[in-house]
Scaffold this motif. Structure first.
Motif, PDB file in Angstrom:
ATOM      1  N   LYS A   1       0.826  -1.218   0.000  1.00  0.00           N
ATOM      2  CA  LYS A   1       0.000   0.000   0.000  1.00  0.00           C
ATOM      3  C   LYS A   1       0.858   1.266   0.000  1.00  0.00           C
ATOM      4  O   LYS A   1       1.779   1.397   0.805  1.00  0.00           O
ATOM      5  CB  LYS A   1      -0.908   0.004   1.230  1.00  0.00           C
ATOM      6  N   PRO A   2       0.550   2.222  -0.903  1.00  0.00           N
ATOM      7  CA  PRO A   2       1.265   3.507  -0.868  1.00  0.00           C
ATOM      8  C   PRO A   2       0.932   4.263   0.425  1.00  0.00           C
ATOM      9  O   PRO A   2      -0.139   4.107   0.998  1.00  0.00           O
ATOM     10  CB  PRO A   2       0.718   4.247  -2.097  1.00  0.00           C
TER      11      PRO A   2
ATOM     12  N   TYR B   1      -5.506   2.765   5.264  1.00  0.00           N
ATOM     13  CA  TYR B   1      -5.733   1.322   5.270  1.00  0.00           C
ATOM     14  C   TYR B   1      -7.195   0.959   5.020  1.00  0.00           C
ATOM     15  O   TYR B   1      -7.493   0.010   4.293  1.00  0.00           O
ATOM     16  CB  TYR B   1      -5.272   0.717   6.604  1.00  0.00           C
ATOM     17  N   GLU B   2      -8.099   1.684   5.622  1.00  0.00           N
ATOM     18  CA  GLU B   2      -9.523   1.354   5.492  1.00  0.00           C
ATOM     19  C   GLU B   2      -9.979   1.422   4.041  1.00  0.00           C
ATOM     20  O   GLU B   2     -10.638   0.496   3.545  1.00  0.00           O
ATOM     21  CB  GLU B   2     -10.356   2.299   6.353  1.00  0.00           C
ATOM     22  N   SER B   3      -9.621   2.479   3.346  1.00  0.00           N
ATOM     23  CA  SER B   3     -10.002   2.628   1.940  1.00  0.00           C
ATOM     24  C   SER B   3      -9.341   1.552   1.083  1.00  0.00           C
ATOM     25  O   SER B   3      -9.973   0.937   0.211  1.00  0.00           O
ATOM     26  CB  SER B   3      -9.612   4.017   1.421  1.00  0.00           C
TER      27      SER B   3
ATOM     28  N   MET C   1     -14.356  -3.232 -14.397  1.00  0.00           N
ATOM     29  CA  MET C   1     -14.282  -1.870 -14.923  1.00  0.00           C
ATOM     30  C   MET C   1     -15.536  -1.061 -14.575  1.00  0.00           C
ATOM     31  O   MET C   1     -15.455   0.113 -14.203  1.00  0.00           O
ATOM     32  CB  MET C   1     -14.105  -1.922 -16.452  1.00  0.00           C
ATOM     33  N   VAL C   2     -16.684  -1.698 -14.713  1.00  0.00           N
ATOM     34  CA  VAL C   2     -17.943  -1.014 -14.386  1.00  0.00           C
ATOM     35  C   VAL C   2     -18.014  -0.719 -12.888  1.00  0.00           C
ATOM     36  O   VAL C   2     -18.436   0.365 -12.470  1.00  0.00           O
ATOM     37  CB  VAL C   2     -19.146  -1.871 -14.837  1.00  0.00           C
ATOM     38  N   LEU C   3     -17.586  -1.675 -12.077  1.00  0.00           N
ATOM     39  CA  LEU C   3     -17.593  -1.495 -10.631  1.00  0.00           C
ATOM     40  C   LEU C   3     -16.701  -0.316 -10.231  1.00  0.00           C
ATOM     41  O   LEU C   3     -17.082   0.521  -9.398  1.00  0.00           O
ATOM     42  CB  LEU C   3     -17.120  -2.780  -9.941  1.00  0.00           C
ATOM     43  N   LYS C   4     -15.524  -0.268 -10.822  1.00  0.00           N
ATOM     44  CA  LYS C   4     -14.607   0.836 -10.503  1.00  0.00           C
ATOM     45  C   LYS C   4     -15.187   2.178 -10.943  1.00  0.00           C
ATOM     46  O   LYS C   4     -15.129   3.168 -10.196  1.00  0.00           O
ATOM     47  CB  LYS C   4     -13.262   0.606 -11.196  1.00  0.00           C
ATOM     48  N   PHE C   5     -15.731   2.202 -12.162  1.00  0.00           N
ATOM     49  CA  PHE C   5     -16.177   3.484 -12.742  1.00  0.00           C
ATOM     50  C   PHE C   5     -17.361   4.070 -11.970  1.00  0.00           C
ATOM     51  O   PHE C   5     -17.392   5.277 -11.694  1.00  0.00           O
ATOM     52  CB  PHE C   5     -16.552   3.265 -14.208  1.00  0.00           C
ATOM     53  N   TYR C   6     -18.337   3.228 -11.634  1.00  0.00           N
ATOM     54  CA  TYR C   6     -19.574   3.740 -11.044  1.00  0.00           C
ATOM     55  C   TYR C   6     -19.604   3.732  -9.508  1.00  0.00           C
ATOM     56  O   TYR C   6     -20.442   4.391  -8.907  1.00  0.00           O
ATOM     57  CB  TYR C   6     -20.775   2.948 -11.567  1.00  0.00           C
ATOM     58  N   TYR C   7     -18.698   2.949  -8.886  1.00  0.00           N
ATOM     59  CA  TYR C   7     -18.789   2.844  -7.432  1.00  0.00           C
ATOM     60  C   TYR C   7     -17.468   3.135  -6.717  1.00  0.00           C
ATOM     61  O   TYR C   7     -17.392   4.042  -5.879  1.00  0.00           O
ATOM     62  CB  TYR C   7     -19.305   1.454  -7.045  1.00  0.00           C
ATOM     63  N   LEU C   8     -16.409   2.384  -7.029  1.00  0.00           N
ATOM     64  CA  LEU C   8     -15.178   2.478  -6.255  1.00  0.00           C
ATOM     65  C   LEU C   8     -14.435   3.799  -6.479  1.00  0.00           C
ATOM     66  O   LEU C   8     -13.985   4.429  -5.523  1.00  0.00           O
ATOM     67  CB  LEU C   8     -14.255   1.293  -6.583  1.00  0.00           C
ATOM     68  N   GLU C   9     -14.310   4.218  -7.731  1.00  0.00           N
ATOM     69  CA  GLU C   9     -13.566   5.451  -8.005  1.00  0.00           C
ATOM     70  C   GLU C   9     -14.248   6.702  -7.438  1.00  0.00           C
ATOM     71  O   GLU C   9     -13.559   7.551  -6.841  1.00  0.00           O
ATOM     72  CB  GLU C   9     -13.329   5.608  -9.505  1.00  0.00           C
TER      73      GLU C   9
END
Length: 350
Positions: free
Chosen positions: A30-31, A36-38, A90-98
């Motif tokens: 991890k950078p 840590y939580e995120s 990709m969809v999960l990242k685009f609409y939720y995680l990012e």
């Protein structure tokens, strides 16, 4: 394969630990600018995508295609499935995680791409495919290793059972012949009967208690042969039988129990019984240069009672099977017959 409740629990726990191990590995990289939580939340989703990809590949696509040697369907279905997992990620990242954790994805290659761009970017597809599949590769190797262990165990158990069956066939065959010898002497009320009983008891002790292992000391095998020859010599007079047994071996050498006895039995069976003259049997045993060389030569009866020798009789057939099981590609058995003699030469490499 039948699983008990305990086996199922162990499998579930081991799989959970496997994926937790990956999460721990990712967390260790991890950078510093990400909390840590995120980080753990994001990578829990990513590991879930890896797990979905892995389990469908290993437990459905591979058994249905690759294990059945359907290579083209395997490649096709694998690529389609991996692309579906990639698209989901990709969809999960685009609409939720990012949107929820922008800091985590700030330096990610596809961060500023639209959905169509992400789904068609070769660099992104290649990178994410690598990310999705490397846990699958590790799981595949683990599963392959366990399957090989299981198959090896099954093969060993099968070999052990086959050997037990072969020995159960061979021992009564040998004992029947030996008891016939004793029976003939007792009918004559021969004074040698007590000696026969003594030697027979030693043979029985070896057959019943000392030859349960796949290999035994060649010293014990020689003692067995000497006892058997002594019994046969008591049965036949010197005018009917001339026999020699020469051996030169290292007593630490191991050999399959009863493997040599069958050839000696056959030598007596096919030389003395129907011979009206004098039969000759020469036996030679040597152990040198990681090899055991065993030779048996016996004369054949030269009269009308002579019968053709059946090389497939139970004794020799069992010997062949045991040699294939315990000396695969490490034995050479030569059986040569002419009008006057029958020769056997067995070479074992160890």
């Amino acid at each position: 394969m039948v699983f008990t409740k305990n086996n199922i629990v162990i499998r579930i726990v081991s799989h959970c630990l496997f994926w937790l191990g990956f999460l721990f590995f990712y967390t260790s990289t991890k950078p510093d600018f990400i909390d840590y939580e995120s980080f753990i939340f994001v990578y829990s989703w990513k590991i879930s995508a890896q797990a979905i990809g892995a389990y469908v590949l290993i437990y459905w696509i591979i058994p249905k295609t690759l294990n059945r040697k359907k290579y083209v369907p395997f490649c096709l279905f694998s690529l389609i499935w991996l692309y579906l997992v990639f698209s989901f990620l990709m969809v999960l990242k685009f609409y939720y995680l990012e949107p929820k954790f922008p800091v985590v994805f700030e330096y990610w290659l596809g961060h500023k791409m639209s959905i169509p761009e992400r789904l068609t970017s070769f660099k992104l597809i290649f990178g994410e495919f690598s990310f999705i599949t490397y846990p699958t590769i590790i799981m595949g190797f683990i599963r392959f290793y366990k399957n090989q262990q299981r198959l090896t165990k099954i093969e060993e158990e099968k070999k052990s059972m086959e050997l037990k069956v072969l020995k159960n066939q061979l021992n009564p065959h040998f004992l029947f012949n030996t008891l016939n010898n004793l029976y003939a002497l007792t009918l004559k009320k021969d004074d040698n009967a007590p000696e026969v009983i003594s030697k027979l008891s030693e043979i029985l002790d070896f057959v019943l208690y000392r030859c349960n292992d796949d290999f035994v000391s060649i010293e014990n095998e020689i003692k067995l042969l000497k006892n058997y020859i002594a019994l046969e010599k008591l049965r036949y007079s010197e005018s009917r039988l001339e026999i020699s047994f020469v051996y030169n071996v290292d007593n630490t050498t191991k050999i399959i129990p009863l493997i040599l006895l069958t050839f000696v039995e056959n030598a007596f069976k096919h030389s003395v019984i129907n011979e009206t003259g004098k039969a000759k049997i020469n036996i030679e045993l040597k152990a040198k240069n990681n090899q055991i060389i065993f030779k048996v030569e016996n004369t054949k009866p030269q009269n009308e009672l002579t019968k053709a020798i059946d090389l497939q009789k139970i004794g020799l057939e069992n010997v062949r099977k045991q040699l294939e099981l315990l000396y695969p590609k490490k034995h050479l058995l030569s059986i040569v017959e002419d009008n006057k003699n029958f020769n056997v030469e067995l070479t074992l490499t160890f």
